[in-house]
Design an enzyme around this catalytic site. Structure first.
Site, PDB file in Angstrom:
ATOM      1  N   ARG A  44       0.857  -1.207   0.000  1.00 49.61           N
ATOM      2  CA  ARG A  44       0.000   0.000   0.000  1.00 49.61           C
ATOM      3  C   ARG A  44       0.886   1.248   0.000  1.00 49.61           C
ATOM      4  O   ARG A  44       0.651   2.211  -0.712  1.00 49.61           O
ATOM      5  CB  ARG A  44      -0.950   0.001   1.211  1.00 49.61           C
ATOM      6  CG  ARG A  44      -2.006  -1.107   1.146  1.00 49.61           C
ATOM      7  CD  ARG A  44      -3.117  -0.905   2.169  1.00 49.61           C
ATOM      8  NE  ARG A  44      -2.720  -1.148   3.543  1.00 49.61           N
ATOM      9  CZ  ARG A  44      -2.760  -2.317   4.163  1.00 49.61           C
ATOM     10  NH1 ARG A  44      -3.180  -3.398   3.510  1.00 49.61           N
ATOM     11  NH2 ARG A  44      -2.398  -2.447   5.429  1.00 49.61           N
ATOM     12  N   LYS A 134     -10.925  15.621   5.369  1.00 52.23           N
ATOM     13  CA  LYS A 134     -12.109  15.231   4.572  1.00 52.23           C
ATOM     14  C   LYS A 134     -13.103  14.429   5.394  1.00 52.23           C
ATOM     15  O   LYS A 134     -12.700  13.629   6.248  1.00 52.23           O
ATOM     16  CB  LYS A 134     -11.677  14.394   3.375  1.00 52.23           C
ATOM     17  CG  LYS A 134     -12.845  13.952   2.505  1.00 52.23           C
ATOM     18  CD  LYS A 134     -12.430  12.970   1.437  1.00 52.23           C
ATOM     19  CE  LYS A 134     -13.060  11.617   1.688  1.00 52.23           C
ATOM     20  NZ  LYS A 134     -12.848  10.656   0.605  1.00 52.23           N
ATOM     21  N   LYS A 217     -16.906  19.352  -1.850  1.00 55.48           N
ATOM     22  CA  LYS A 217     -16.593  18.235  -2.757  1.00 55.48           C
ATOM     23  C   LYS A 217     -17.883  17.513  -3.128  1.00 55.48           C
ATOM     24  O   LYS A 217     -18.298  16.569  -2.460  1.00 55.48           O
ATOM     25  CB  LYS A 217     -15.596  17.278  -2.071  1.00 55.48           C
ATOM     26  CG  LYS A 217     -15.275  16.026  -2.866  1.00 55.48           C
ATOM     27  CD  LYS A 217     -14.036  15.323  -2.350  1.00 55.48           C
ATOM     28  CE  LYS A 217     -13.827  14.001  -3.040  1.00 55.48           C
ATOM     29  NZ  LYS A 217     -12.520  13.415  -2.796  1.00 55.48           N
TER      30      LYS A 217
END
Ligand code: 13P
Length: 335
Positions: A44, A134, A217
């Site tokens: 990852r 976020k 967003k």
């Protein structure tokens, strides 16, 4: 000008956009297994480090949204990930919600969790270098949804989150995503998205969030992926602008769209048209996950040692979207 407003303008300057690399370990595992790469912390990191150290970062990517695992990792050269991102001229950010869970009272819908202990986690992320955050609320269109309960409770959570994030001196990305899944028409998407966004701003204002220091967003206005209603990209762009014009307060400096399952080219083309027709003062850019990473991931999975080749694929996508954010993209640039 406030410090938060300056962060927004820096992230979105000159057509720059955001790389959403904040897939949870569960989602990243699915993405990696899909291309036959084992999902280990090392793999990852390797894929993400490859993207974060590419030249496209300096020219096109104003901000990167990280996941908790990644913000605490170091590169092979022992550079902390947020440090690498800053060094490349971009801004590190972090996903801070803890996921969308079943909404009690409306079990087919979701409510995003993560407010408990948020202030403490934010302080830690800020120390690690994060400058923005976020939180994603998710809404599904069916005959009876999104319900008032889902619209109201997700807006409330997004506003509480935003207020705490600004208190901790970071910019909140406010992400209310009306999903593309379903049979609905673009008109239904337009109506539901407008209702969802308006309610978010009612709550943000109630919670005294500084609207100049956020990034919205949203989804674009699209027909559902199982819909018979087909609309052109031009109509997508015009409906998207109309929706945002009617539901977003003028103080908001920047809007960065999610790709939400559109193909890479579709997401770029729609963004380009949105900017072609944009008659508002909002900066309209991108905060793409899949539409920035798909081809790069596919290429990388075939040879995870080919850093340069992977970066080339990623740089191209980043460049195309940054051109689209200035309405300078055209299809012939793709070959
Ligand atoms: P997609 O662009 O793949 O929709 O991802 C953006 C994102 O951050 C979703 O929360």
């Amino acid at each position: 000008m406030s410090e938060l407003h300056d962060i927004v303008l820096k992230i979105l300057e000159r057509g720059k956009g955001i790389l959403a690399a904040d897939e949870s370990t569960g989602t990243m595992t699915k993405r990696l297994e899909n291309v036959n790469v084992p999902s280990t912390p090392e793999n990852r990191l390797l894929f993400r480090e490859t993207l974060f150290s590419s030249s496209g970062m300096s020219d096109c990517i104003g901000g990167v949204i990280l996941y908790d695992e990644t913000i605490k990792q170091e590169t092979s050269k022992k550079i902390k990930i947020p440090e690498l991102i800053s060094k490349m001229g971009s801004t590190p950010g972090i996903k801070v919600d803890t996921g969308a869970k079943v909404l009690a009272g409306s079990p087919n819908e979701k409510i995003t969790e993560g407010l408990d202990g948020l202030r403490e986690r934010l302080k830690e992320y800020h120390k690690l270098g994060a400058k923005f955050t976020k939180w994603r609320g998710v809404y599904i269109i069916t005959k009876n949804t999104p319900s008032r309960l889902s619209i109201q409770s997700n807006a409330h959570a997004l506003a509480r989150y935003s207020a705490i994030v600004q208190e901790c001196k970071m910019v909140p990305i406010v992400e209310p995503e009306v999903l593309m899944d379903g049979e609905h028409s673009a008109r239904e998407c337009y109506e539901k998205t407008s209702e969802v966004i308006k309610k978010c701003f009612d709550e943000l204002i109630l919670h005294k969030v500084d609207l100049k220091g956020i990034i919205l967003k949203p989804n674009m206005i699209l027909a559902g992926n199982k819909s018979k209603d087909k609309i052109s990209n031009e109509e997508v762009a015009k409906l998207t602008i109309k929706c945002l014009k009617n539901s977003v307060p003028f103080e908001v400096p920047g809007i960065a769209f999610l790709s939400g399952g559109q193909s890479e080219i579709e997401a770029t083309e729609n963004l380009n048209l949105i900017n072609k027709y944009n008659d508002t003062d909002f900066i309209m850019s991108y905060s793409y996950g899949r539409a920035l990473q798909q081809s790069a991931l596919k290429f990388w999975s075939k040879n995870i040692k080919d850093i340069e080749g992977t970066q080339k694929v990623f740089n191209h996508r980043a460049k195309m979207n940054t051109l689209a954010a200035q309405s300078k993209w055209s299809k012939d640039l793709e070959v």
